[in-house]
Design an enzyme around this catalytic site. Structure first.
Site, PDB file in Angstrom:
ATOM      1  N   TYR A 191     -14.326  -3.301  -1.020  1.00 59.85           N
ATOM      2  CA  TYR A 191     -15.049  -5.114  -1.477  1.00 59.85           C
ATOM      3  C   TYR A 191     -16.199  -4.737  -2.476  1.00 59.85           C
ATOM      4  O   TYR A 191     -17.375  -4.975  -2.309  1.00 59.85           O
ATOM      5  CB  TYR A 191     -15.274  -5.125  -0.095  1.00 59.85           C
ATOM      6  CG  TYR A 191     -14.070  -6.038   0.707  1.00 59.85           C
ATOM      7  CD1 TYR A 191     -12.660  -5.936   0.000  1.00 59.85           C
ATOM      8  CD2 TYR A 191     -14.670  -6.125   1.535  1.00 59.85           C
ATOM      9  CE1 TYR A 191     -12.177  -6.386   1.135  1.00 59.85           C
ATOM     10  CE2 TYR A 191     -13.118  -6.503   2.963  1.00 59.85           C
ATOM     11  CZ  TYR A 191     -12.073  -6.621   2.668  1.00 59.85           C
ATOM     12  OH  TYR A 191     -10.747  -6.263   3.675  1.00 59.85           O
TER      13      TYR A 191
ATOM     14  N   GLN B 135      -5.599  -6.169  12.642  1.00 59.55           N
ATOM     15  CA  GLN B 135      -6.133  -7.333  11.597  1.00 59.55           C
ATOM     16  C   GLN B 135      -5.301  -7.508  10.708  1.00 59.55           C
ATOM     17  O   GLN B 135      -4.831  -7.015   9.678  1.00 59.55           O
ATOM     18  CB  GLN B 135      -7.644  -6.898  10.303  1.00 59.55           C
ATOM     19  CG  GLN B 135      -8.156  -7.973  10.194  1.00 59.55           C
ATOM     20  CD  GLN B 135      -9.560  -7.030   9.533  1.00 59.55           C
ATOM     21  OE1 GLN B 135      -9.700  -8.152   7.747  1.00 59.55           O
ATOM     22  NE2 GLN B 135      -9.832  -6.483   9.271  1.00 59.55           N
TER      23      GLN B 135
ATOM     24  N   ARG C 172      -7.722 -16.879  -6.578  1.00 63.58           N
ATOM     25  CA  ARG C 172      -7.252 -17.950  -6.016  1.00 63.58           C
ATOM     26  C   ARG C 172      -6.633 -18.942  -6.483  1.00 63.58           C
ATOM     27  O   ARG C 172      -4.812 -18.667  -5.718  1.00 63.58           O
ATOM     28  CB  ARG C 172      -8.368 -18.252  -5.674  1.00 63.58           C
ATOM     29  CG  ARG C 172      -8.829 -18.224  -4.734  1.00 63.58           C
ATOM     30  CD  ARG C 172     -10.012 -18.592  -3.254  1.00 63.58           C
ATOM     31  NE  ARG C 172     -11.238 -18.417  -4.458  1.00 63.58           N
ATOM     32  CZ  ARG C 172     -12.254 -19.570  -4.478  1.00 63.58           C
ATOM     33  NH1 ARG C 172     -12.033 -20.237  -2.629  1.00 63.58           N
ATOM     34  NH2 ARG C 172     -13.580 -19.803  -5.215  1.00 63.58           N
TER      35      ARG C 172
ATOM     36  N   ARG D 204     -20.515 -16.903   0.948  1.00 65.34           N
ATOM     37  CA  ARG D 204     -21.204 -15.871  -0.156  1.00 65.34           C
ATOM     38  C   ARG D 204     -22.609 -16.363  -0.190  1.00 65.34           C
ATOM     39  O   ARG D 204     -24.074 -16.288  -0.745  1.00 65.34           O
ATOM     40  CB  ARG D 204     -20.432 -17.041  -1.096  1.00 65.34           C
ATOM     41  CG  ARG D 204     -19.056 -16.185  -1.029  1.00 65.34           C
ATOM     42  CD  ARG D 204     -18.263 -16.855  -2.416  1.00 65.34           C
ATOM     43  NE  ARG D 204     -18.826 -16.043  -3.692  1.00 65.34           N
ATOM     44  CZ  ARG D 204     -18.117 -16.219  -4.738  1.00 65.34           C
ATOM     45  NH1 ARG D 204     -16.889 -17.031  -4.952  1.00 65.34           N
ATOM     46  NH2 ARG D 204     -18.484 -15.241  -5.894  1.00 65.34           N
TER      47      ARG D 204
END
Length: 333
Positions: A57, A190, A242, A297
């Protein structure tokens, strides 16, 4: 905040976890470090004690930001991170895909979970996080070039050394989960789960309920579409992935927006809540769900997420949502 304890031990997770993918910026169109630290501080202020991150990440950035945020508070938190995605030129394991760093550098991602690689990754994560142990250490994706027995052998060693408390897996199907369990106790899995992506209902959730395995749902807002804030014509930032996902493509996008307007919005108004809060609340009420990992965020997004537990959807509301979801037409998901 509500809390759930993993049935195989004493690891207690907040029902809503801070998902730290977005603060790393990668595949989210970049990120602001100050906003990220403010978001992490807000999470802790609102008793979101579980923080889930990963080396990939932001290619270390997310873990570094988490490390800065948790200084002096480590003993009150559950820090979850992962291993198995390498981008540093190792060129070992299974090639996954090409990508770019936040600065635009071309990178190749490999899925690699050899024993040696895992131990190296763990040391790097501990350093970035500024801690000497990880509460839940998770294989990010399966590596078909390495037997899972070898990966679990690394979990055994790291557990014996006190560097991890529990082992978990991510993005595993049921057969892969069972295989891993044969070699080392798996405390949690997960996987993606949301109103729009309920494949875990078929086998993984029932199996985990029966066997005392925690379930961590990531992307419960389906990368933002279930917040109700993204409308037709929304402009995404450069590098935001996205628009390339099936939920943001037609006809799915329009069908989802119609479902939100017709079903979720009225329920949200009844609870004086947002559509996103309804979606999160629905997720954490699914039988066997331990926590929902929700990204944020900035501080305001965290507060909205945390307030998703100030009400509980009724059984009839959940049934209404589920019936509408059964009728929702989705293509290529």
């Amino acid at each position: 905040m509500k809390f759930n304890t993993l049935n195989k031990g004493d690891l207690t997770l907040s029902a809503i976890s801070f998902g730290a993918w977005a603060i790393g910026g990668w595949m989210w169109g970049g990120a602001d470090k100050k906003d990220a630290l403010d978001a992490l501080a807000a999470a802790m202020d609102y008793d979101i004690t579980t923080i889930d991150t990963a080396p990939v990440y932001g290619f270390g950035l997310s873990e570094e930001l988490v490390g800065k945020a948790i200084k002096g508070k480590r003993d009150k938190l559950q820090i979850l991170t992962k291993y198995g995605l390498r981008w540093d030129g190792t060129a070992k394991g299974a090639y996954y895909f090409d990508t770019k760093s936040n600065s635009g550098q071309a990178l190749k991602i490999y899925k690699y979970s050899s024993k040696e690689s895992i131990i190296q990754e763990c040391e790097q994560s501990l350093q970035r996080l500024g801690t000497d142990y990880i509460d839940l250490y998770q294989m990010h994706w399966t590596d078909e070039t390495t037997p899972v027995s070898e990966s679990m052998e690394a979990m055994q060693r790291l557990h014996e050394q006190g560097k991890i408390r529990y082992a978990g897996v991510c993005n595993f199907n049921l057969d892969e989960l069972k295989d891993a369990m044969n070699h080392f106790p798996v405390a949690a899995i997960q996987n993606p789960y949301s109103m729009l992506r309920r494949s875990m209902d078929q086998d993984i959730l029932p199996f985990c309920r029966e066997n005392g395995i925690g379930v961590l749902a990531y992307s419960p807002l389906q990368r933002g579409i279930l917040t109700g804030k993204i409308k037709a014509g929304h402009q995404f930032g450069e590098g935001d992935s996205r628009p390339n996902t099936p939920y943001y493509k037609e006809p799915n996008f329009s069908n989802i927006l119609a479902f939100i307007e017709k079903v979720l919005t009225p329920i949200a108004k009844q609870h004086e809540a947002s559509v996103g809060q309804v979606a999160i609340n629905w997720s954490i009420q699914q039988p066997g769900m331990t926590t929902a990992l929700v990204g944020a965020r900035n501080r305001s997004q965290v507060i909205q997420n945390a307030e998703s537990v100030r009400f509980m959807l009724s059984n009839s509301e959940i049934e209404t949502i589920n019936n509408a979801l059964d009728d929702l037409k989705m293509e290529k998901v």
